[in-house]
Write a protein that holds these residues in place. Structure first.
Motif, short mmCIF file in Angstrom:
data_model
loop_
_atom_site.label_atom_id
_atom_site.label_comp_id
_atom_site.label_asym_id
_atom_site.label_seq_id
_atom_site.Cartn_x
_atom_site.Cartn_y
_atom_site.Cartn_z
N LEU A 1 10.44 0.49 3.13
CA LEU A 1 9.45 -0.53 3.49
C LEU A 1 9.56 -1.75 2.59
O LEU A 1 9.47 -2.90 3.05
N SER A 2 9.77 -1.54 1.30
CA SER A 2 9.89 -2.66 0.37
C SER A 2 11.07 -3.55 0.73
O SER A 2 10.95 -4.78 0.76
N GLY B 1 9.23 8.75 -0.01
CA GLY B 1 10.56 8.47 0.52
C GLY B 1 10.68 7.15 1.24
O GLY B 1 11.70 6.46 1.13
N VAL B 2 9.64 6.76 1.97
CA VAL B 2 9.74 5.52 2.77
C VAL B 2 9.33 4.28 1.98
O VAL B 2 9.41 3.17 2.52
N VAL B 3 8.95 4.42 0.72
CA VAL B 3 8.49 3.27 -0.05
C VAL B 3 9.59 2.24 -0.22
O VAL B 3 9.41 1.04 0.03
N GLY B 4 10.78 2.68 -0.65
CA GLY B 4 11.88 1.74 -0.84
C GLY B 4 12.32 1.10 0.45
O GLY B 4 12.67 -0.09 0.49
N ALA C 1 8.27 1.96 12.26
CA ALA C 1 8.44 3.41 12.18
C ALA C 1 8.09 3.95 10.80
O ALA C 1 7.40 4.97 10.68
N ALA C 2 8.55 3.27 9.76
CA ALA C 2 8.31 3.76 8.39
C ALA C 2 6.83 3.74 8.04
O ALA C 2 6.33 4.63 7.33
N MET D 1 0.81 -1.21 0.00
CA MET D 1 0.00 0.00 0.00
C MET D 1 0.85 1.27 0.00
O MET D 1 0.46 2.30 -0.56
N ALA D 2 2.04 1.19 0.60
CA ALA D 2 2.96 2.32 0.47
C ALA D 2 3.35 2.50 -0.98
O ALA D 2 3.41 3.62 -1.51
#
Length: 413
Positions: free
Chosen positions: A326-327, A321-324, A286-287, A226-227
């Motif tokens: 989290l992935s 920014g936090v997508v990578g 956190a992310a 979803m991010a």
């Protein structure tokens, strides 16, 4: 080159894997400034032009589902080479497309090939690394991969200016040919033959049914997926929101787009520094909070108009920014939960991530009214579901994995 590499990939291999994994992102990001031009060229609306992006996302997801089990059975290298070859041939098809329907179809085939590099880069990292090291390496690969999307809209805008939208796909054809040559000569096999003997293709595909019923796997898919979907809502909408609504020039669009790619690179760099100290789970927690909070902030800016263009740009910086980050951590944690089916686990995560991205693209197109409201609403929903995924991961993370078929407990690596 057919020998099996049992050591971790070196820096040169990480650079190459990052470049190969960039086939998919570059194929979307480079032609984003061309979307309004494609719509004008074929005399269709914005939603029809956006369908070329949606078809790419569905093809990318399907490709990942195919490549994961196939690489678990036949090895990483031959599957990777076949995918890149398909990508290159389909790019030629994009150049010669004579209607929007043909372009949508060949974009699907292009994505089907591009999915190989993305899922196999993750599997190769898992083959050679322990969980903490694998997350670090995936973040390094993501940093390298992000350089392509950072430059792609800038290059795409200039190519569009001087050569039209078809020239963008000529560039992608040349890029695919170069990737194919580099992969043939430089990418080694990392999945030993002795590990393939017990992995039948049908059994590898059967693992998917088990993965989607695991609450931890579902949580990772929702959290990271979803991010990612919020990012693709942004990718689909901003060419029209920025260029048509806020009157940003197509050649300048790439600079605004590049800000978010810089955010991805910074977050992944931080991940390489923090993962050894805090572990994947703490960083995911956190992310996901940052993703959810920033998503609601984007929605507020889009729905109310407060702050204009720059409030949207700033809030999207944190969403994207936090997508990578989290992935990388969700994928690594999931693959190490299923060490005997790492390719299939990476494929499930990647495919669902892309499918959710495609659904977000469809939602943006359906709600498109010429304003940022459709983008803001879609991103708010994806942010909320990302938080739901976080809850599932935290709640069920300590539960053991049931042994089904070729799936074995995570401790039996």
């Amino acid at each position: 080159m057919s020998h099996v590499v049992k050591r971790r990939p070196d820096g040169r291999l990480i650079l190459l894997l990052g470049a190969l994994a960039a086939c998919g992102p570059i194929s979307t990001d480079m032609y984003l400034p061309s979307l309004p031009s494609i719509a004008q060229s074929f005399a269709v609306g914005a939603s029809a032009a956006q369908a070329t992006l949606t078809s790419f996302m569905f093809g990318f997801s399907l490709g990942m589902l195919l490549y994961g089990p196939l690489s678990d059975t036949w090895g990483r290298r031959p599957v990777l080479l076949g995918g890149i070859a398909l990508f290159t041939l389909a790019s030629i098809g994009c150049v010669v497309s004579w209607s929007i329907d043909v372009l949508v179809a060949v974009r699907f085939l292009q994505a089907l090939g591009a999915g190989a590099a993305s899922v196999l880069a993750r599997a190769i990292a898992r083959d050679a690394h322990e969980p903490t090291d694998a997350a670090r390496v995936l973040s390094m690969v993501a940093i390298v991969t992000a350089i392509g999307p950072l430059l792609a809209p800038l290059v795409g805008g200039q190519v569009l200016l001087f050569g039209g939208w078809r020239a963008v796909f000529v560039f992608l054809t040349l890029f695919g040919a170069l990737c194919a040559a580099l992969a043939f000569y430089r990418v080694p096999e990392t999945w030993p033959k002795e590990k393939r003997k017990s992995a039948a293709v049908l059994k590898s595909f059967a693992v998917y049914g088990h993965l989607i019923t695991d609450p931890v796997a579902l949580g990772h898919v929702l959290c990271g997926g979803m991010a990612f979907a919020s990012m693709f809502a942004y990718i689909t909408a901003t060419p029209f929101v920025y260029i048509d609504y806020f009157h940003v020039k197509p050649q300048h669009y790439g600079f605004l787009f590049g800000l978010n790619v810089v955010g991805i690179m910074l977050a992944n760099f931080l991940n390489t520094r923090l993962i050894g100290r805090f572990g994947s789970l703490a960083i995911i927690k956190a992310a996901a909070l940052v993703s959810c909070a920033a998503s609601f902030a984007v929605a507020l800016a889009c729905l109310t108009g407060w702050g204009g263009l720059w409030s949207i740009v700033v809030c999207l910086f944190f969403v994207v920014g936090v997508v990578g980050l989290l992935s990388a951590n969700c994928t690594t944690d999931l693959m190490h939960r299923y060490p005997h089916n790492a390719g299939a686990a990476a494929a499930v995560f990647g495919a669902m991530q892309l499918a959710l991205g495609a659904l977000a693209s469809i939602a943006v197109g359906a709600f498109h009214d010429g304003s940022p409201r459709g983008m803001g609403t879609t991103i708010a929903v994806t942010g909320a579901l990302c938080f739901v995924g976080r809850v599932l991961v935290v709640r069920w993370h300590g539960w053991p994995v049931r042994t089904v078929g070729t799936v074995k407990p995570a401790g039996d690596a």
